[in-house]
Design an enzyme around this catalytic site. Structure first.
Site, mmCIF file in Angstrom:
data_model
loop_
_atom_site.group_PDB
_atom_site.id
_atom_site.type_symbol
_atom_site.label_atom_id
_atom_site.label_comp_id
_atom_site.label_asym_id
_atom_site.label_seq_id
_atom_site.Cartn_x
_atom_site.Cartn_y
_atom_site.Cartn_z
ATOM 1 N N GLY A 233 0.856 -1.200 -0.078
ATOM 2 C CA GLY A 233 0.048 -0.002 -0.093
ATOM 3 C C GLY A 233 0.772 1.147 0.131
ATOM 4 O O GLY A 233 0.532 2.260 -0.803
ATOM 5 N N HIS B 252 -0.182 6.256 8.874
ATOM 6 C CA HIS B 252 0.739 4.791 9.262
ATOM 7 C C HIS B 252 2.227 5.169 8.790
ATOM 8 O O HIS B 252 3.196 4.940 9.751
ATOM 9 C CB HIS B 252 0.135 3.598 8.617
ATOM 10 C CG HIS B 252 0.819 2.450 8.658
ATOM 11 N ND1 HIS B 252 0.386 1.473 9.475
ATOM 12 C CD2 HIS B 252 2.117 1.843 8.417
ATOM 13 C CE1 HIS B 252 1.144 0.257 9.371
ATOM 14 N NE2 HIS B 252 2.276 0.598 8.718
ATOM 15 N N GLU B 253 2.140 5.686 7.883
ATOM 16 C CA GLU B 253 3.636 5.851 7.207
ATOM 17 C C GLU B 253 4.524 6.850 8.089
ATOM 18 O O GLU B 253 5.780 6.689 8.495
ATOM 19 C CB GLU B 253 3.851 6.068 5.949
ATOM 20 C CG GLU B 253 2.969 5.002 4.963
ATOM 21 C CD GLU B 253 3.581 3.758 5.112
ATOM 22 O OE1 GLU B 253 4.643 3.381 5.680
ATOM 23 O OE2 GLU B 253 2.450 2.859 4.978
HETATM 24 ZN ZN LIG Z 1 3.908 -0.097 8.430
#
Ligand SMILES: [Zn+2]
Ligand SMILES: *[C@@H]1O[C@H](CO)[C@@H](O)[C@H](O)[C@H]1NC(C)=O
Ligand SMILES: *[C@@H]1O[C@H](CO)[C@@H](O)[C@H](O)[C@H]1NC(C)=O
Ligand SMILES: *[C@@H]1O[C@H](CO)[C@@H](O)[C@H](O)[C@H]1NC(C)=O
Ligand SMILES: *[C@@H]1O[C@H](CO)[C@@H](O)[C@H](O)[C@H]1NC(C)=O
Ligand SMILES: *[C@@H]1O[C@H](CO)[C@@H](O)[C@H](O)[C@H]1NC(C)=O
Length: 953
Positions: free
Chosen positions: A345, A381-382
């Site tokens: 992703g 998230h990143e």
């Molecule tokens: Zn991750």
């Protein structure tokens, strides 16, 4: 890394809105993925096993082992790379490069092992490298060098010893292929204004940096990287740090740009990145901020404003994480790049994060709320990894769960900060907690952490990226933060980050710092953080906590969906947990209680007449709950009279727990069904979604039987009020209400609520009149397309097909491809099946999922199964080799099977096809599941039918 190669949780959200058909693909997929992993027994188990794993005999030579020896430590790399964006004379895309690595000798050795994979190394005096001493050290001469294919090393044997404390420099010159394999330094292509463009980009995690240049490719081998990229005029080069200078030289008769970057911080190889492209960028210069934030993408996409949302939320999110971690952003810039070809992703390369386009770009006109939420949570998230994972890195891949589980947990906090009105924190319950339950209640599950010695080969490392690591990791870390309280948790976290900045750790280092924080704040825990948490990470599964409110007794047991399953993985904790219990009596939250034994009496949980107990408040714990029947009754009464007294996520929990308990034959199916009765008054998405996914199994089992009519009548009664509300008011909807509306419209059409099918057909026909002016709300498109094509005939189908062929946006094409499988017309379904054999109609990568969509349609199911068998040779040749989608296909075509006749067909098929390649396990599972379904039907069909009949009256 963010998930994407199997299934992303937000996709699950969107899919649920699409309707039943798509939702399933998701659950099917995530389960299938976990099943791909090696069986529990053979792998030796985690640290939590009593039986010592029998390790394979230790290879004799160091170069036959997958782990680097501890003799050398890299300090500084100086790398120059030149990707060629045109084919060479052999028709190949290549890159060339040379690199030095300065390293210090830690232990005496006459051997240098450095990772190098699929690189052609230039020889100097017969050797693949040259060695020099630094700071006056004398380097021994090279005896011999070779490439060890299996372990991916360049092996260098020396004539003398390297001396501890001395530094040396190794030089290599090499050439590699810039392939389109999405690994290492690779090539992505796209077309803009009719011109074909090539992008050179990287994906290093987990073990691909060695494909770009020779390096000590392990996460603990941190070093400083000094990168130089050569590239054609008109292109832009990016790397982890800011560019320092750009020069033009003339080489091979052409101008070439040379971009030199500032040296990086001390970092691991797997988060390196470099990109050469002709992408455009947008940027934000915040006054007072020293961090430069940019979004890179195809110029066209940026012109359409598709990068704006990402840019808007990134700064807000960076500020949040700085404050949450109590540590400033470790770098001076943050670039985020949307790539046309990308496997996962997204990937958290330090300072240069790479994304799939759908995970970074948001188009205000055509994207849905689901698309927007996906962008938001993936960015969160990143960015969370920029500290946790990148600044402080786990020493080895066996602890991947801590890195990924952590980011998967705090992504909700970052996203919540950027979009506070979305109540996105609640989404973790279905996005991760219940997702983890689904795979962690099989005996084939595994503990979160493994011994360092159990994870060696690249394929063992990639197996760590599974639902357990991401979702169970997130769930248990959230539980930890909840029982410590957030202030204590972040205090320990920040001291951990400060102590280990630019360095490596093991999971227990985090426990140490949290323990210290708990002590210093005077928090009273019954056991140490180590003692509590080790039970959750060293043994697989989770407890079912049973509360008898008549007596006040509480007990725990290892919960398994299959009551007959045999656990053959022993645990030193005997499958008992230390369970933090937040709970509520009537409307009042009570003090946290700890269940530390298998069975205990706890007087306060005894309830008097009219009182109810609700345990696992806010689903902050990673466990399921069962009660005595009386308490279930009282909860049902509360739900019917005023459900809002019970928190939203607990309403979802009650439904999800009850259906799982029924599946495990701990609770009767009719009690589980009763959890849905109050939905007539429910407007929140999360409980509806929980009911929807729980009832999915009922749809599969009953939609070909006499039960179906009664079931639809019942569901129609539940959904009608919601449908009416949404279609009679046009007030702007909140983020989650948009999801609820999609679900309501979909379910209304399925159950035949008056006017619903006419409504979606009307919208679709409007579009058919003006194909270039699609005015359907992006959030309803999936539902409208599917339901309109289901209600319509050939004309609607053909229009959908033409729109699919003309679609320029990937997400639009995906919606249509799934919707075309919704038709009820047999010959259209059969023709669509035939299309999957023709790559000019359905791209090969989409063929198996299309067949799966058709199989999910009750009319298409038997056609898909016949098709699967009759086109077997082609399907096996194309997909049988080793791909995951083939197993998924077998699962999809057999999902409804629940009769002896169907079981016999599966057995016949197995007998006729002894060599099923990658589908072997899936077929065995299909047989197992069919057997279980037959049993379930025998026990439940009559019961369920009577219940639906009574309740729908
Ligand atoms: Zn991750
Ligand atoms: C890195 O290598 C380049 C040549 O490839 C050289 O010009 C430069 O001085 C080197 N830098 C360091 C710090 O060694
Ligand atoms: C590497 O060498 C092999 C053998 O000579 C050759 O077939 C291959 O094309 C080379 N690869 C590159 C990227 O130059
Ligand atoms: C980005 O922020 C600006 C200013 O707050 C706002 O006007 C714009 O609508 C936002 N864009 C997106 C796509 O959210
Ligand atoms: C990294 O941590 C180890 C163990 O705590 C310590 O010995 C070492 O000095 C640290 N290295 C750096 C560069 O901080
Ligand atoms: C779809 O594309 C075809 C071929 O390019 C074209 O003839 C047709 O008009 C397009 N349809 C619509 C509705 O835009």
């Amino acid at each position: 890394m963010s998930q994407g190669f199997y299934i992303s949780k937000t996709v699950a959200v969107i899919a649920a809105v699409v309707g039943i058909a798509a939702a399933v693909t998701i659950f099917g997929l995530s389960v299938a993925y976990s099943k791909q992993k090696p069986p529990a027994g053979g792998e030796g188990g985690g640290e939590g096993t009593l039986v010592a794993p029998t390790p394979p005999p230790e290879p004799k030579e160091p170069w036959e082992r997958y782990r680097l020896p501890d003799t050398l430590s890299p300090v500084h790399y100086n790398i120059t790379l030149w990707p060629r964006l045109e084919k060479d004379e052999h028709g190949m895309y290549i890159f060339t490069g040379h690199s030095t690595v300065d390293f210090v000798c830690v232990k005496t050795t006459d051997l240098i092992l450095i990772h190098s994979h699929q690189l052609n190394l230039t020889k100097f005096s017969g050797h693949h490298a040259t060695l020099t001493g630094l700071d006056g050290a004398a380097a021994p001469t090279i005896k011999t060098t070779w490439l060890q294919q299996k372990t991916q090393y360049l092996v260098i044997q020396l004539n003398g010893k390297l001396v501890p404390g001395k530094s040396y420099q190794l030089y290599t010159k090499f050439q590699g292929e810039l392939a389109d394999d999405l690994e290492g330094f690779y090539r992505s292509e796209y077309t803009e204004n009719g011109i074909r463009r090539i992008v050179a980009t990287t994906q290093m995690q987990a073990t691909y940096a060695r494909k770009a240049f020779p390096c000590f490719d392990e996460p603990a081998m941190k070093a400083i990287f000094h990168i130089t990229l050569m590239h054609p005029p008109g292109t832009k080069a990016l790397a982890n740090s800011r560019d320092a200078e750009i020069n033009t030289v003339s080489l091979e008769g052409k101008d070439v740009l040379i971009t030199t970057f500032e040296p990086t911080e001390r970092m691991s190889t797997y988060i390196l990145a470099f990109i050469v492209s002709d992408f455009g960028s947008i940027k934000k210069d915040e006054t007072g901020s020293t961090t430069m934030v940019r979004i890179w993408a195809r110029k066209k996409a940026l012109e359409l404003g598709q990068g704006d949302y990402a840019l808007n939320v990134t700064l807000r999110m960076l500020e949040f994480f700085e404050q949450y971690y109590n540590t400033s952003y470790p770098l001076t810039k943050s670039d985020q790049v949307a790539l046309p070809d990308f496997n996962a992703g997204a990937m958290e390369n330090w300072g240069l994060i790479t994304y799939r386009e759908t995970s970074l770009l948001y188009d205000p006109h055509t994207s849905s709320e689901g698309n927007k939420e996906r962008v938001l949570t993936v960015i969160a998230h990143e960015l969370a990894h920029m500290w946790f994972g990148n600044l402080v890195t786990l020493r080895w891949w066996n602890d991947l769960w801590l890195n990924e589980g952590f980011a998967s947990y705090v992504e909700y906090l970052g996203a919540n900060h950027a979009e506070p009105s979305w109540h996105i924190k609640d989404m973790i319950v279905q996005g991760d907690v219940q997702r983890a339950f689904a795979v962690d209640s099989f005996v084939s599950s595994h503990p979160l952490t493994r011994g360092e010695e159990e994870v060696n080969k690249p394929e063992e490392i990639s197996q760590m990226f599974d639902t357990i690591s991401y979702s169970k990791g997130a769930a248990v870390l959230r539980m930890l933060s909840e029982f410590l309280s957030e202030p204590v948790f972040v205090r320990g976290l920040s001291s951990y980050l400060h102590q280990f900045a630019f360095n490596n750790t093991v999971y227990s280092d985090l426990w140490d710092h949290l323990e210290k924080a708990a002590l210093s704040t005077g928090l009273n825990l019954p056991y140490t953080v180590h003692e509590i948490m080790n039970r959750w990470i060293l043994q697989m599964g989770f407890p079912l906590v049973t509360i008898d409110t008549a007596t006040g007794s509480i007990s725990q047991q290892h919960f398994l969906l299959d009551p007959d399953a045999v656990v053959d993985r022993p645990s030193i904790y005997n499958y008992e947990w230390i369970v933090p219990m937040k709970w509520m009596k009537n409307r009042v939250e009570q003090d946290q209680h700890w269940l530390t034994e298998k069975r205990a009496m706890f007087e306060p949980m005894r309830a008097e007449e009219g009182e109810w107990i609700l345990a696992n408040l806010n689903v902050s714990g990673y466990y399921r709950v069962n009660y005595d029947l009386q308490n279930w009754e009282r909860l049902f009464a509360q739900l019917s009279s005023d459900h809002q007294v019970i928190p939203i996520i607990n309403r979802a929990q009650i439904i999800d727990d009850a259906f799982s308990l029924a599946k495990g034959r701990i609770l009767s199916t009719t009690v589980a069904l009763r959890t849905t009765k109050y939905l007539m008054r429910e407007q929140e998405y999360i409980p509806w979604q929980a009911a929807f996914s729980s009832l999915y199994y009922f749809f599969q089992m009953f939609d070909r039987t006499e039960v179906y009519g009664s079931m639809l009548a019942y569901l129609k009664k539940l959904v009608r009020p919601l449908y009416v509300k949404f279609t009679t008011s046009d007030r702007p909807l909140s983020h989650t209400m948009v999801y609820t509306r999609g679900l309501a419209v979909s379910l209304a059409c399925t159950t035949g609520v008056a006017g619903s099918n006419e409504l979606v057909l009307g919208m679709f026909h409007q579009w058919m009149k003006e194909p270039n002016n699609n005015r359907i709300d992006p959030n309803l498109k999936s539902t409208v397309y599917c339901k309109a094509i289901a209600a319509g005939g050939e004309e609607e189908w053909d229009f959908g097909w033409e729109m699919l062929r003309n679609a320029t946006v990937a997400s639009e094409a995906a919606r249509l491809r799934s919707a075309l499988a919704c038709t009820k017309v047999p010959w259209l379904l059969n023709r669509y099946l035939e299309y999957t054999l023709d790559p000019t109609k359905i791209r090969k990568q989409d063929a198996t999922s299309t067949i799966g969509y058709i199989a999910n349609n009750v009319v298409g199911q038997s056609f898909a199964w016949d098709f699967f068998r009759s086109k077997w040779d082609y399907i096996f040749k194309e997909f049988g080799g080793g791909s995951f989608s083939f197993s998924h296909l077998i699962t999809a075509v057999s999902r409804r099977f629940s009769t002896e006749f169907e079981l016999q067909q599966l057995l016949d098929f197995k007998r006729d096809h002894p060599d099923l390649g990658s589908g072997k396990a899936a077929l065995s599972q299909a047989i197992e599941k069919t057997t279980a379904n037959i049993k379930w039907m025998a026990e439940n069909k009559k019961l369920v039918m009577d219940w639906f009949d009574t309740e729908s009256a």
